[in-house]
Design an enzyme around this catalytic site. Sequence first.
Site, mmCIF file in Angstrom:
data_model
loop_
_atom_site.group_PDB
_atom_site.id
_atom_site.type_symbol
_atom_site.label_atom_id
_atom_site.label_comp_id
_atom_site.label_asym_id
_atom_site.label_seq_id
_atom_site.Cartn_x
_atom_site.Cartn_y
_atom_site.Cartn_z
ATOM 1 N N ARG A 271 0.892 -1.218 -0.185
ATOM 2 C CA ARG A 271 -0.172 -0.003 -0.271
ATOM 3 C C ARG A 271 1.090 1.191 0.102
ATOM 4 O O ARG A 271 0.973 1.850 -0.956
ATOM 5 C CB ARG A 271 -0.820 -0.086 1.207
ATOM 6 C CG ARG A 271 -2.211 0.951 1.207
ATOM 7 C CD ARG A 271 -1.843 2.280 1.553
ATOM 8 N NE ARG A 271 -0.973 2.680 2.907
ATOM 9 C CZ ARG A 271 -0.646 3.570 3.284
ATOM 10 N NH1 ARG A 271 -0.492 4.700 2.598
ATOM 11 N NH2 ARG A 271 0.053 3.473 4.691
ATOM 12 N N ASP A 272 1.462 1.396 1.211
ATOM 13 C CA ASP A 272 2.179 2.882 1.152
ATOM 14 C C ASP A 272 3.501 2.729 0.274
ATOM 15 O O ASP A 272 3.523 3.616 -0.431
ATOM 16 C CB ASP A 272 2.848 2.928 2.626
ATOM 17 C CG ASP A 272 3.167 4.331 2.968
ATOM 18 O OD1 ASP A 272 2.900 5.069 2.044
ATOM 19 O OD2 ASP A 272 3.551 4.682 4.217
ATOM 20 N N HIS B 166 5.499 4.655 12.568
ATOM 21 C CA HIS B 166 5.615 4.523 11.132
ATOM 22 C C HIS B 166 6.524 5.505 10.358
ATOM 23 O O HIS B 166 6.412 6.711 10.320
ATOM 24 C CB HIS B 166 4.162 5.124 10.548
ATOM 25 C CG HIS B 166 4.018 4.954 8.980
ATOM 26 N ND1 HIS B 166 3.076 4.174 8.523
ATOM 27 C CD2 HIS B 166 4.107 5.729 8.110
ATOM 28 C CE1 HIS B 166 3.099 4.212 7.245
ATOM 29 N NE2 HIS B 166 3.750 5.147 6.960
ATOM 30 N N HIS C 186 9.220 7.052 7.519
ATOM 31 C CA HIS C 186 10.062 6.969 6.306
ATOM 32 C C HIS C 186 11.201 7.414 6.740
ATOM 33 O O HIS C 186 11.717 8.203 7.552
ATOM 34 C CB HIS C 186 9.138 7.903 5.554
ATOM 35 C CG HIS C 186 7.651 7.643 4.964
ATOM 36 N ND1 HIS C 186 7.439 6.995 3.993
ATOM 37 C CD2 HIS C 186 6.482 7.504 5.776
ATOM 38 C CE1 HIS C 186 6.072 6.694 3.822
ATOM 39 N NE2 HIS C 186 5.528 7.065 4.759
ATOM 40 N N CYS D 243 5.104 8.873 -0.219
ATOM 41 C CA CYS D 243 3.813 9.228 -0.137
ATOM 42 C C CYS D 243 3.419 10.402 -1.214
ATOM 43 O O CYS D 243 4.201 11.267 -1.455
ATOM 44 C CB CYS D 243 3.455 10.027 1.198
ATOM 45 S SG CYS D 243 1.791 10.867 1.352
ATOM 46 N N ASN E 229 9.121 3.713 2.974
ATOM 47 C CA ASN E 229 9.023 3.521 4.594
ATOM 48 C C ASN E 229 10.476 2.907 4.813
ATOM 49 O O ASN E 229 11.193 2.401 3.890
ATOM 50 C CB ASN E 229 7.977 2.601 4.687
ATOM 51 C CG ASN E 229 6.576 3.045 4.401
ATOM 52 O OD1 ASN E 229 6.038 2.858 3.425
ATOM 53 N ND2 ASN E 229 6.110 3.715 5.379
HETATM 54 P P1 HMG Z 1 -12.888 14.827 -2.921
HETATM 55 O O1 HMG Z 1 -12.493 15.028 -4.238
HETATM 56 O O2 HMG Z 1 -12.931 15.910 -1.883
HETATM 57 O O3 HMG Z 1 -13.935 13.792 -2.695
HETATM 58 O O4 HMG Z 1 -11.755 13.686 -2.423
HETATM 59 P P2 HMG Z 1 -15.508 14.138 -3.054
HETATM 60 O O5 HMG Z 1 -16.214 13.416 -1.769
HETATM 61 O O6 HMG Z 1 -15.895 15.446 -3.468
HETATM 62 O O7 HMG Z 1 -15.740 13.215 -4.237
HETATM 63 C C1 HMG Z 1 -15.073 13.067 -5.730
HETATM 64 C C2 HMG Z 1 -15.042 12.170 -6.371
HETATM 65 O O8 HMG Z 1 -14.489 11.249 -5.699
HETATM 66 C C3 HMG Z 1 -16.522 11.585 -6.522
HETATM 67 O O9 HMG Z 1 -16.601 10.878 -7.774
HETATM 68 C C4 HMG Z 1 -16.526 10.530 -5.327
HETATM 69 O O10 HMG Z 1 -17.415 9.395 -5.713
HETATM 70 C C5 HMG Z 1 -14.962 10.037 -5.450
HETATM 71 P P3 HMG Z 1 -17.227 11.283 -9.105
HETATM 72 O O11 HMG Z 1 -18.505 11.790 -8.789
HETATM 73 O O12 HMG Z 1 -16.483 12.908 -9.253
HETATM 74 O O13 HMG Z 1 -16.975 10.479 -10.114
HETATM 75 N N1 HMG Z 1 -14.604 9.325 -4.082
HETATM 76 C C6 HMG Z 1 -14.225 8.166 -3.927
HETATM 77 N N2 HMG Z 1 -13.626 7.314 -4.782
HETATM 78 C C7 HMG Z 1 -13.237 6.030 -4.377
HETATM 79 N N3 HMG Z 1 -13.049 5.744 -3.253
HETATM 80 C C8 HMG Z 1 -13.282 6.664 -2.323
HETATM 81 C C9 HMG Z 1 -14.170 7.954 -2.740
HETATM 82 N N4 HMG Z 1 -14.586 8.868 -2.053
HETATM 83 C C10 HMG Z 1 -14.899 9.723 -2.946
HETATM 84 N N5 HMG Z 1 -13.251 6.381 -0.942
HETATM 85 C C11 HMG Z 1 -10.949 11.911 -0.994
HETATM 86 C C12 HMG Z 1 -11.616 13.123 -1.025
HETATM 87 C C13 HMG Z 1 -10.776 11.592 0.356
HETATM 88 C C14 HMG Z 1 -11.757 10.675 -1.773
HETATM 89 C C15 HMG Z 1 -9.621 12.059 -2.046
HETATM 90 O O14 HMG Z 1 -8.847 13.188 -1.391
HETATM 91 C C16 HMG Z 1 -8.902 10.729 -1.645
HETATM 92 O O15 HMG Z 1 -9.104 9.852 -2.058
HETATM 93 N N6 HMG Z 1 -7.478 11.016 -1.066
HETATM 94 C C17 HMG Z 1 -6.827 9.878 -0.737
HETATM 95 C C18 HMG Z 1 -5.250 10.307 -0.802
HETATM 96 C C19 HMG Z 1 -4.330 9.220 -0.631
HETATM 97 O O16 HMG Z 1 -4.684 8.003 -0.365
HETATM 98 N N7 HMG Z 1 -3.122 9.478 0.090
HETATM 99 C C20 HMG Z 1 -2.291 8.409 0.194
HETATM 100 C C21 HMG Z 1 -2.509 7.864 1.769
HETATM 101 S S1 HMG Z 1 -2.018 8.703 3.237
HETATM 102 C C22 HMG Z 1 -0.580 8.278 3.544
HETATM 103 O O17 HMG Z 1 0.246 7.397 2.740
HETATM 104 C C23 HMG Z 1 0.142 8.604 4.824
HETATM 105 C C24 HMG Z 1 0.387 7.318 5.725
HETATM 106 O O18 HMG Z 1 1.198 6.353 4.897
HETATM 107 C C25 HMG Z 1 0.912 7.541 7.054
HETATM 108 C C26 HMG Z 1 2.315 8.414 7.002
HETATM 109 O O19 HMG Z 1 2.927 8.188 6.348
HETATM 110 O O20 HMG Z 1 2.252 9.574 7.367
HETATM 111 C C27 HMG Z 1 -0.992 6.606 6.111
HETATM 112 MG MG MG Z 2 3.562 6.497 5.201
#
Ligand code: HMG
Ligand code: MG
Length: 305
Positions: free
Chosen positions: A14-15, A206, A208, A239, A248
Amino acid sequence: MADDYVRLVEVGARDGLQNEKRTLPPQIRVQLLEMLADAGLRTLEAGAFVSSRWVPQMAGSAEVLKSLTTRTGVTWTALVPNVKGLEAAIEAGCREVAIFAAASEAFSQKNINCSIAQSLRRYQEVMVRARDAGVRVRGYVSCVMGCPFTGHVKPEAVAAVSASLFAMGCYEVSLGDTIGAGTPAATKTLINACSQVVPVSVLAGHFHDSYGMAIANIHAALEAGVRIFDSSVAGLGGCPYSPGATGNVATEDVIYLLNGLGMNHGVDLDALIEIGEFINAELGRETASRVSRALLAKRGLVETN
Ligand code: HMG
Ligand code: MG
């Protein structure tokens, strides 16, 4: 649980993969995950039910989750940013998910398009639905030792978000050094602040490895009582919303550290090195694991310089 047991959460699929240039098809991701479970890892992040417009590498997570074999003692988990993601995860068979908040407003906006307070309200809804469905929820806090956009982040800010996630029912809170800027002293300060509000037994580290500090930080966190760490085979990834962050900490490097400390973990280091070779070949990249590189060089399989 004995005090010398460390539980690793493997986040490579995933990450790791979410930030690799080459997007891998679900069947390769499944192969990777099954091999990692064979190597002894017991909690594995298998995907993310996020918008594929935001993170294209995680498209096909439903297929990945549906294809994985059910194994006693193994948990396949996935990230969910909202109830829509949770419903998709449940449909794909997830019995555990992770929600991800941040300790930095700027990062929260860039990563999930809402403020910290909005995200916590959203996650409250996720918790209610997850509880109904009998799904366990892990919580992440990002930017615990720095934000890629605004710099310093106060430990008290991290503690406040950690407390909120724990209070809403997360069984574990993972502290994410998203940009890998932390040092051992900062790690201890952070753990001390967070363990005032969340039991240290449910805090995870966690790290990196952008600045090469991850192993030193894990050692510091171990000294502060943390026994759960997230890591990625071969140090995959980074990320997508954290410019400049590397992957990571490599799982191989954590295992080597734990072996040196005489701590238990149940993971086979030789098998991990083979898995690292497999996934690096798929991605066309070199390993980021120092331990892997050294042990492969010893076997005459790679050149040292
Ligand atoms: P948004 O644009 O604000 O969402 O995104 P919305 O509610 O306005 O919806 C826009 C569109 O997204 C719509 O589709 C929704 O249906 C769709 P449309 O009508 O335009 O065709 N949608 C989704 N589609 C699939 N799955 C969903 C979903 N929700 C809405 N769950 C949203 C908001 C949260 C969806 C967006 O910002 C997003 O997906 N962000 C994910 C970012 C991400 O994955 N980042 C990496 C992970 S975090 C990380 O790595 C840190 C970590 O490792 C810890 C660390 O290292 O610190 C965990
Ligand atoms: Mg991370």
